[in-house]
Motif scaffolding. Structure first.
Motif, short mmCIF file in Angstrom:
data_model
loop_
_atom_site.label_atom_id
_atom_site.label_comp_id
_atom_site.label_asym_id
_atom_site.label_seq_id
_atom_site.Cartn_x
_atom_site.Cartn_y
_atom_site.Cartn_z
N SER A 82 -40.83 14.84 27.44
CA SER A 82 -42.28 14.91 27.59
C SER A 82 -42.91 13.77 26.80
CB SER A 82 -42.80 16.26 27.09
OG SER A 82 -42.48 16.45 25.73
N THR A 83 -43.95 13.19 27.36
CA THR A 83 -44.64 12.08 26.74
C THR A 83 -46.15 12.32 26.82
OG1 THR A 83 -44.64 10.83 28.81
CG2 THR A 83 -42.82 10.43 27.28
N VAL A 84 -46.85 11.67 25.94
CA VAL A 84 -48.32 11.72 25.99
C VAL A 84 -48.78 10.86 27.15
CG1 VAL A 84 -50.43 11.13 24.74
CG2 VAL A 84 -48.48 12.08 23.51
N PRO A 85 -49.71 11.35 27.99
CA PRO A 85 -50.16 10.57 29.14
C PRO A 85 -50.71 9.21 28.73
CG PRO A 85 -50.97 12.83 29.26
CD PRO A 85 -50.35 12.68 27.92
N ASN A 86 -50.34 8.21 29.50
CA ASN A 86 -50.83 6.85 29.28
C ASN A 86 -51.62 6.45 30.52
OD1 ASN A 86 -51.34 4.23 28.64
ND2 ASN A 86 -49.21 3.65 28.28
N MET A 87 -52.91 6.70 30.51
CA MET A 87 -53.75 6.50 31.68
C MET A 87 -54.41 5.12 31.72
SD MET A 87 -53.48 8.99 33.70
CE MET A 87 -52.72 10.62 33.68
N VAL A 131 -34.52 -3.33 5.76
CA VAL A 131 -35.66 -2.59 5.23
C VAL A 131 -35.61 -1.15 5.73
CG1 VAL A 131 -38.17 -2.41 5.16
CG2 VAL A 131 -37.07 -4.66 5.06
N LEU A 132 -35.85 -0.21 4.83
CA LEU A 132 -35.88 1.19 5.20
C LEU A 132 -37.15 1.49 6.00
CD1 LEU A 132 -34.38 3.93 4.87
CD2 LEU A 132 -35.84 4.36 2.88
N VAL A 133 -36.98 2.06 7.18
CA VAL A 133 -38.10 2.33 8.07
C VAL A 133 -38.31 3.83 8.16
CG1 VAL A 133 -39.03 2.06 10.41
CG2 VAL A 133 -37.61 0.26 9.40
N ARG A 134 -39.51 4.25 7.87
CA ARG A 134 -39.90 5.65 8.06
C ARG A 134 -41.04 5.69 9.07
NH1 ARG A 134 -39.38 5.78 2.23
NH2 ARG A 134 -37.58 7.05 1.62
N GLN A 135 -40.88 6.49 10.10
CA GLN A 135 -41.88 6.57 11.15
C GLN A 135 -42.66 7.87 11.04
OE1 GLN A 135 -39.43 5.98 14.70
NE2 GLN A 135 -40.30 3.93 14.90
N MET A 136 -43.93 7.77 11.41
CA MET A 136 -44.77 8.96 11.41
C MET A 136 -44.36 9.88 12.54
SD MET A 136 -46.95 8.60 8.91
CE MET A 136 -48.26 9.75 9.36
N SER A 137 -44.53 11.17 12.31
CA SER A 137 -44.24 12.14 13.36
C SER A 137 -45.29 12.02 14.47
CB SER A 137 -44.25 13.56 12.79
OG SER A 137 -43.25 13.70 11.79
N GLU A 138 -44.91 12.48 15.66
CA GLU A 138 -45.82 12.44 16.79
C GLU A 138 -47.01 13.38 16.55
OE1 GLU A 138 -45.65 10.57 19.38
OE2 GLU A 138 -43.61 9.78 19.36
N MET A 139 -48.18 12.91 16.97
CA MET A 139 -49.36 13.77 16.91
C MET A 139 -49.28 14.81 18.01
SD MET A 139 -51.30 12.92 14.40
CE MET A 139 -52.85 13.68 14.86
N PRO A 140 -49.60 16.06 17.72
CA PRO A 140 -49.57 17.10 18.76
C PRO A 140 -50.52 16.76 19.89
CG PRO A 140 -49.70 18.09 16.58
CD PRO A 140 -49.92 16.62 16.39
#
Length: 926
Positions: A150-155, A907-916
């Motif tokens: 599932s993905t966030v719509p990209n309109m 480099v250590l990469v930390r990614q933000m969690s997906e927004m609901p």
């Protein structure tokens, strides 16, 4: 098995001569599993005699000593819709009765795409799964396929499908179109009629805005944003080898069937973070007249960013569908007519407060009108001839782009001459600052006709279902093309001239096909073979094209072996294995066959005086015909093997596949030496001249330089390999919960399939490298992904409550660039002469050494496209008032986690969690 014979009227007849054995085999049409213990009824049309019986556990009911004649067959079983058919009896045979499951009678809900047990790998998505998913467009349904998420719509971009590829199944990036054969080669069929995009030419010439390039679908395929889902009854996504009945595709086939009949009024209101949707539809059915009418209207309004009201996407669709059946003694005639309108509207504006108070806007309107007619004759008299079907359709689109753009130049910039002739011309200069207006008008028209005849032959050893047919489609664009003022161009760097699209010849595709599907009993086993051949060609092409008069042949074969069903602990155990292979061909779109002419304007003199009357700009124009007359059709060879195991209501299916396209479409770069004169006006006294300078009095230098241009080619290779799997458990009675586990491992290779030209961009004493290298080491990359989805869906019939929790895991997603030597095989000089490349000599040459490209080793290291990540989605549906009202809500990315990782530089990469991403809707079924 029980067999009863009831003489209803007339005298009892002692059968002696003309008596035959008739076997009825009942199967689930969706799973092809036997329907054991189904009730079978044969009614003789001549005297009303009734023969009844029931199937055994293998779904077979056999009638002995049946008199010749015409019989009405009726097969019924709990949880299935009644099957009726008139069959002639003039020999012994086996009749295959395919029963459609009735989900309402089963009181069962399926909320995911189910893997088909047909002759090839495909996913089936029914109405219940769509209602549970709560989609806004067809693009949302892609998340139900194996290997997708599932993905966030990209309109704010065209949503193009990518089947069986590592990463995402939806492509929204329009910056590169080299591998769009994947989406262009996926055929969409709406009620049996293809949605054709080959004549689409809605784009802005010279566009330099990446955001607008993402909206361009020219030569790229169908934008799934434009397809609503509320009128759809079922969808089948054929990922494997389709029947030869379907052509002009390379990647896959998507068959969409819309609602027919019924007398209910349906309405839907949806709101989520990114948009609002309203739908209303009504069905009318007159059962005695065998007439149905369905109407529907859908409106969708999406805010690309809820905080930005200046950018949005809107869609409006209406549909009227009519179906009528006439019954005759020899058969039945079915006529269906669909009238559709689809509108899609993209709007983008830049806030004048941050744009020097100048207007800057983009507006794209897409209006499609389509009329489709299907006429089917179902025979009741002959045992060999079964049906004849004629499909026709016409569609017209009006695609208009309106662009207003504020242009601010950093210095004097010439305006290309208005002449379209090659040679020497004087030009003018652009205004330093101006607001440009213009756009394009595209009016693609398509027509489609398909005629298919179906036959059936039943023998003692095998049952054959055959089809033979042909189809033809025409593509033409009647638009005006690019519309702009050459003195105030939207993009000053454009290198084309306006041309009307209606001058482009129409494209015609013609095909013939034949196929046989055989069912061969082997002891208690069953072998099914589907084999066919499709021949296709392009018409209305000039003799100069290599495609002129050329036929492409696509043989395709699918096999399936069904083992005898075993009873283990009072539950049936069924094994099936299958596979297939075949060729798939797609001919080029009009944009590939008839590209715009390219105009190269070399500045011979650029004398800019303070007095406008004394200025002179002189250009030498080259006209480059970018038509590739050697262009071929794109062809893909697929093969796959499949296994399927069912135990009770538990099922596991696994598919391994390979696909290899080596002739996909892309724009390749070519170079042409061009000569012109460079006039020197430095000796002129600006205070002494009284007129623009004359060329014959100025010294000059003869210059030869390379001009580059793009040309359509078959230089794309797209190799796909992977394993798709799906496990579906029986619904646990105590919890009313079913567990579904699906996913895929994909390995995709993206690369060039032909040698290419390349010229380094370096400055050597005021001039570039006077050579162009010809390289055979392909530029490309390899990607691997592996993901799994765990779905827990619960349905409580008494409460009319359904809810599901999906946990989506991306175990790995990696990519590597293909290793390249950087050494050309040949090089071309400014005279256009090609020479073999010698590495040792080149290292000592001040110019040739630049053709040796050195790549850092880090370019070929493994790159983490995505670290291990997991996300959870929640969906809930509740029905009220005798299931007339349904309330639903969803939350995607309710929980998400992305593991930290180290990039190429350590480099250590930390990614933000997906927004609901959440929303809700209400449905009315009255």
């Amino acid at each position: 098995m029980m067999l009863l014979v009831f003489p209803v009227r007339g005298q009892q007849q002692e059968f002696r001569a003309g008596l035959y054995t008739v076997a009825i085999q009942a199967q689930n049409h969706q799973t092809d599993l036997p329907v054991g213990f189904a009730a079978v009824l044969l009614t003789c049309e001549s005297d009303g005699r009734i023969l009844s019986g029931s199937c055994d556990d293998q779904g077979i009911c056999r009638f002995e000593r049946v008199a010749a004649g015409r019989y009405k067959l009726r097969v019924t079983f709990l949880g299935y819709k009644p099957y009726t058919q008139v069959i002639p009896v003039d020999d012994s045979f086996t009749w295959l009765a395919l029963l459609e499951p009735d989900a309402v009678n089963l009181d069962e809900v399926v909320v995911t795409a189910s893997e088909s047990r047909g002759m090839t790998s495909s996913s089936k998505i029914d109405r219940q799964a769509m209602e549970h998913l709560q989609p806004s467009s067809f693009a949302d349904l892609v998340s139900l396929l194996p290997g997708e998420r599932s993905t966030v719509p990209n309109m704010d971009a065209a949503n193009l499908i990518r089947l069986r590829e590592a990463g995402s199944g939806i492509q929204t990036d329009g910056s590169s179109t080299d591998y769009d054969i994947s989406s262009l080669g996926t055929s969409f069929l709406m009620d049996g009629v293809p949605i054709n995009t080959k004549a689409n030419m809605s784009y802005l010439a010279g566009n330099t805005d990446n955001g607008l390039a993402n909206r361009n679908t020219t030569g790229r395929g169908l934008d799934m944003r434009t397809i609503p889902t509320d009128d759809i009854e079922r969808v089948e996504v054929v990922r494997g080898i389709p029947s030869v009945e379907y052509g002009d595709l390379t990647s896959g086939l998507i068959k969409i069937d819309r609602r027919k009949g019924g007398n209910k009024f349906n309405a839907r209101f949806k709101a989520d973070t990114y948009g609002k949707l309203v739908y209303a539809g009504k069905g009318f059915e007159w059962e005695k007249r065998k007439l149905t009418l369905n109407v529907g209207i859908d409106f969708f309004d999406s805010k690309i960013d809820p905080r930005n009201s200046l950018e949005n996407y809107k869609r409006l669709n209406t549909s009227v569908r009519l179906s009528k059946e006439w019954q005759y003694k020899s058969g039945s005639l079915i006529y269906a007519s669909n009238l559709d309108y689809g509108g899609s509207f993209d709007n983008v504006k830049i806030d004048p407060e941050i744009n020097y108070h100048k207007e800057d806007s983009y507006k794209s309107t897409y209006n499609r009108y389509a009329w489709a007619n299907n006429l089917t004759w179902l025979s009741k008299t002959g045992r060999f001839f079964r049906s004849l079907e004629l499909n026709t359709s016409v569609s017209l689109q009006k695609d208009v782009i309106d662009r207003t753009r504020y242009v601010s130049l950093s210095g004097p910039q010439p305006t290309p001459p208005l002449s379209t002739d090659e040679g020497i011309h004087d030009g003018t200069w652009l205004t330093p600052q101006y607001v440009a207006t213009g756009g394009s008008e595209s009016l693609p028209f398509s027509a489609f006709t398909k005629l298919v005849a179906r036959f059936s032959a039943h023998g003692d050893r095998a049952q054959h279902d055959m089809l033979i047919g042909s189809d033809w489609q025409m593509n033409k664009n009647y638009g005006q093309g690019q519309i702009y003022d050459p003195l105030f161009p939207i993009y000053p760097s454009m290198t084309t001239r306006p041309r009307p699209y209606y001058n482009i010849p129409a494209g015609h595709d013609f095909s013939l096909f034949f196929e046989d599907r055989s069912v061969i009993p082997v002891a208690r086993h069953k072998l099914e073979v589907q084999a066919g051949l499709r021949a296709s060609t392009m018409l209305n092409l000039a003799d100069s094209y290599a495609l002129h008069g050329k036929f492409f042949f696509d043989p395709r074969v699918n096999l399936r072996w069904s083992f005898p069903r075993l009873m283990v602990a009072d539950r049936p155990l069924q094994f099936e294995i299958g596979g297939g292979m075949g060729w798939h061909t797609m001919t080029p779109s009009l944009t590939y066959l008839y590209p715009d002419l390219l105009y190269y304007d070399w500045q011979q003199l650029n004398y800019y005086h303070t007095n406008p009357d004394y200025r002179r700009l002189n250009l030498k124009t080259y006209v480059v015909d970018r038509t590739n007359y050697d262009l071929q059709a794109a062809r893909n060879f697929k093969w796959e093997v499949r296994g399927d195991i069912s135990y009770g209501e538990n099922r596991l299916s696994i598919t391994y596949f390979r696909e290899d396209i080596t002739s996909g479409f892309r724009t390749a770069t070519y170079y042409q030496p061009m000569s012109y004169r460079k006039y020197d006006a430095t000796g002129l006294d600006p205070d002494a001249i009284t007129a623009p300078p004359k060329l014959e009095y100025l010294p000059y230098t003869d210059v030869t330089a390379f001009g580059s241009y793009g040309m359509a080619s078959n230089a794309t290779r797209l190799f796909k390999e992977g394993v798709e799997y799906q496990f579906t458990s029986k619904r646990i009675p105590a919890l009313r919960t079913r567990i579904t586990i699906d996913g895929a491992w994909f390995r995709t290779l993206y690369s060039e399939s032909e040698p290419y030209w390349y010229r380094p961009t370096v400055n050597l004493g005021g001039q570039g490298v006077p050579y162009v290298g010809y390289y055979s080491d392909p530029d490309g990359s390899r990607k691997i992904s592996f993901n799994t989805r765990f779905m827990f869906d619960t349905y409580l019939p008494r409460l009319k409550l359904g809810f599901s929790a999906a946990i989506e895991c991306m175990w790995l997603y990696r990519s590597w660039s293909l290793r390249r030597t950087g050494i050309p095989d040949e090089y071309m000089d400014l005279e256009g002469v090609r020479h073999p490349f010698n590495v040792d000599e080149a290292r000592n040459d001040m110019y040739l050494q630049w053709l040796i490209i050195t790549y850092p080793e880090s370019n070929f290291n493994e790159r983490i496209e995505e670290p291990f990540n997991v996300g959870m989605n929640l969906k809930v549906t509740k029905k009220f008032f005798k299931e007339r009202i349904q309330l639903a809500l969803f939350v995607d990315h309710l929980f998400s986690y992305k593991h930290e990782y180290r990039g190429l530089n350590g480099v250590l990469v930390r990614q933000m969690s997906e927004m609901p991403y959440f929303g809700m809707e209400i449905n009315f079924n009255l």
